[in-house]
Design a protein around this motif. Structure first.
Motif, PDB file in Angstrom:
ATOM      1  N   ALA A 167       0.772  -1.258   0.028  1.00 37.28           N
ATOM      2  CA  ALA A 167       0.068   0.046  -0.176  1.00 37.28           C
ATOM      3  C   ALA A 167       0.825   1.094  -0.026  1.00 37.28           C
ATOM      4  N   LEU A 168       1.900   1.223   0.948  1.00 42.18           N
ATOM      5  CA  LEU A 168       2.845   2.470   0.904  1.00 42.18           C
ATOM      6  C   LEU A 168       3.562   2.434  -0.663  1.00 42.18           C
ATOM      7  N   SER A 169       4.023   1.601  -0.857  1.00 40.73           N
ATOM      8  CA  SER A 169       4.928   1.891  -2.096  1.00 40.73           C
ATOM      9  C   SER A 169       4.035   2.010  -3.418  1.00 40.73           C
ATOM     10  N   ARG A 170       2.858   1.486  -3.370  1.00 39.74           N
ATOM     11  CA  ARG A 170       1.997   1.887  -4.618  1.00 39.74           C
ATOM     12  C   ARG A 170       1.433   3.152  -4.541  1.00 39.74           C
ATOM     13  N   GLY A 171       1.371   3.416  -3.135  1.00 40.69           N
ATOM     14  CA  GLY A 171       0.626   5.064  -3.225  1.00 40.69           C
ATOM     15  C   GLY A 171       1.924   6.026  -3.503  1.00 40.69           C
ATOM     16  N   ALA A 172       2.887   5.729  -3.049  1.00 33.83           N
ATOM     17  CA  ALA A 172       4.089   6.602  -3.285  1.00 33.83           C
ATOM     18  C   ALA A 172       4.448   6.651  -4.846  1.00 33.83           C
ATOM     19  N   ILE A 173       4.227   5.588  -5.596  1.00 29.71           N
ATOM     20  CA  ILE A 173       4.573   5.682  -6.801  1.00 29.71           C
ATOM     21  C   ILE A 173       3.511   6.322  -7.707  1.00 29.71           C
ATOM     22  N   GLN A 174       2.154   5.924  -7.384  1.00 31.01           N
ATOM     23  CA  GLN A 174       1.072   6.817  -7.990  1.00 31.01           C
ATOM     24  C   GLN A 174       1.128   8.251  -7.709  1.00 31.01           C
ATOM     25  N   HIS A 175       1.421   8.403  -6.448  1.00 29.54           N
ATOM     26  CA  HIS A 175       1.210   9.934  -6.179  1.00 29.54           C
ATOM     27  C   HIS A 175       2.122  10.899  -6.776  1.00 29.54           C
ATOM     28  N   TRP A 176       3.638  10.168  -6.786  1.00 26.86           N
ATOM     29  CA  TRP A 176       4.767  11.178  -7.235  1.00 26.86           C
ATOM     30  C   TRP A 176       5.146  10.858  -8.646  1.00 26.86           C
ATOM     31  N   ILE A 177       4.668   9.812  -9.236  1.00 27.58           N
ATOM     32  CA  ILE A 177       5.324   9.648 -10.273  1.00 27.58           C
ATOM     33  C   ILE A 177       3.941   9.499 -11.552  1.00 27.58           C
ATOM     34  N   LEU A 178       3.071   8.426 -11.385  1.00 28.81           N
ATOM     35  CA  LEU A 178       2.189   8.022 -12.253  1.00 28.81           C
ATOM     36  C   LEU A 178       1.045   9.338 -12.450  1.00 28.81           C
ATOM     37  N   ASN A 179       0.619   9.835 -11.339  1.00 31.95           N
ATOM     38  CA  ASN A 179      -0.438  10.703 -11.429  1.00 31.95           C
ATOM     39  C   ASN A 179       0.187  11.842 -12.274  1.00 31.95           C
ATOM     40  N   PRO A 180       1.246  12.556 -11.926  1.00 28.96           N
ATOM     41  CA  PRO A 180       1.728  13.562 -12.750  1.00 28.96           C
ATOM     42  C   PRO A 180       1.887  13.263 -13.951  1.00 28.96           C
ATOM     43  N   ALA A 181       2.363  11.934 -14.395  1.00 27.13           N
ATOM     44  CA  ALA A 181       2.560  11.621 -15.915  1.00 27.13           C
ATOM     45  C   ALA A 181       1.400  11.343 -16.652  1.00 27.13           C
ATOM     46  N   ARG A 182       0.360  10.875 -15.774  1.00 28.04           N
ATOM     47  CA  ARG A 182      -0.994  10.851 -16.701  1.00 28.04           C
ATOM     48  C   ARG A 182      -1.547  12.083 -16.929  1.00 28.04           C
ATOM     49  N   ALA A 183      -1.420  13.203 -15.827  1.00 25.30           N
ATOM     50  CA  ALA A 183      -1.942  14.194 -16.321  1.00 25.30           C
ATOM     51  C   ALA A 183      -1.160  14.936 -17.514  1.00 25.30           C
ATOM     52  N   ALA A 184       0.068  14.713 -17.706  1.00 28.72           N
ATOM     53  CA  ALA A 184       0.740  15.252 -19.096  1.00 28.72           C
ATOM     54  C   ALA A 184       0.518  14.609 -20.210  1.00 28.72           C
TER      55      ALA A 184
END
Length: 229
Positions: free
Chosen positions: A54-71
């Protein structure tokens, strides 16, 4: 009071998961003079893995994947570094149904199913290799199939114990039944929905209720009976 839902990669579920893992290890290793419950160790390992993922996935999603998806927009596949991190997140996500099956076999059948590590590695490698050709709806259905197969294997292990095992039920059995009930709900309502992202709130609620029940059960065992039943 800190709003954990707004502090990445934490969520409102994070402290419950942490408390579940800590209390599970307290039962497994003994606490304040209590006898050890070695049979509870698979449960403690599973709950610790739930917290770690939960912690690792949350970190990856919040700091990497969500900004990349928005871009790049909603439809485009990830590329470059974001793609690598997405595949890491995918592999971690796929580990959960295999972890549940491994814990169930350890608790109900007293097995050490190390072969499941290989099964998870092959499955994760295949899905990662096929990305981005296999993604979105097709990938979701494959993940739902994998989770369903692992849950079916877990149900078989429970049935074998119930139908033919003469060992008495212990606390680990009860906890794993709670985990399996929550997993079945997530599989039926979320994973097979065709759009898991749109139904993930329901999954979070289900997980929250389940982990809260696990925590309450373990807390009662810590301050109650010590015979393991």
């Amino acid at each position: 009071m800190v709003d954990l839902a707004g502090v990445a990669p934490l969520s409102a579920l994070t402290p419950i998961l942490a408390a579940c893992a800590v209390s599970a290890w307290a039962l497994a290793r003994g606490w304040r003079g209590r006898p050890r419950w070695p049979f509870y160790r698979p449960v403690a390992l599973l709950l610790s893995w739930a917290l770690a993922t939960a912690l690792s996935r949350g970190a990856i999603q919040h700091w990497i994947l969500n900004p990349a998806r928005a871009a790049i927009g909603e439809e485009a596949p990830y590329s470059g570094g974001a793609r690598a991190w997405y595949l890491v997140e995918l592999a971690v996500r796929l580990s959960w149904p295999f972890a549940i099956l491994a814990a169930t076999l350890a608790v109900f059948r007293r097995r050490r199913p190390w072969w499941l590590v290989g099964a998870w590695a092959v499955t994760a490698a295949a899905l990662c290799w096929s990305y981005p050709e296999v993604r979105r709806e097709l990938q979701w259905h494959i993940e739902a199939g994998v989770a369903s197969a692992c849950w079916t294997g877990s149900a078989w292990a429970v049935w074998r114990w119930y139908a033919g095992d003469e060992s008495a039920p212990v606390a680990a059995h009860t906890t794993m039944m709670l985990v399996l009930a929550a997993q079945l709900s997530v599989i039926a309502v979320t994973l097979w929905s065709g759009a898991p992202a749109e139904h993930w709130t329901s999954a979070r609620v289900t997980h929250g209720v389940m982990y809260a029940a696990v925590l309450a059960y373990q807390a009662r065992k810590l301050w109650g009976r010590t015979d393991g039943s």
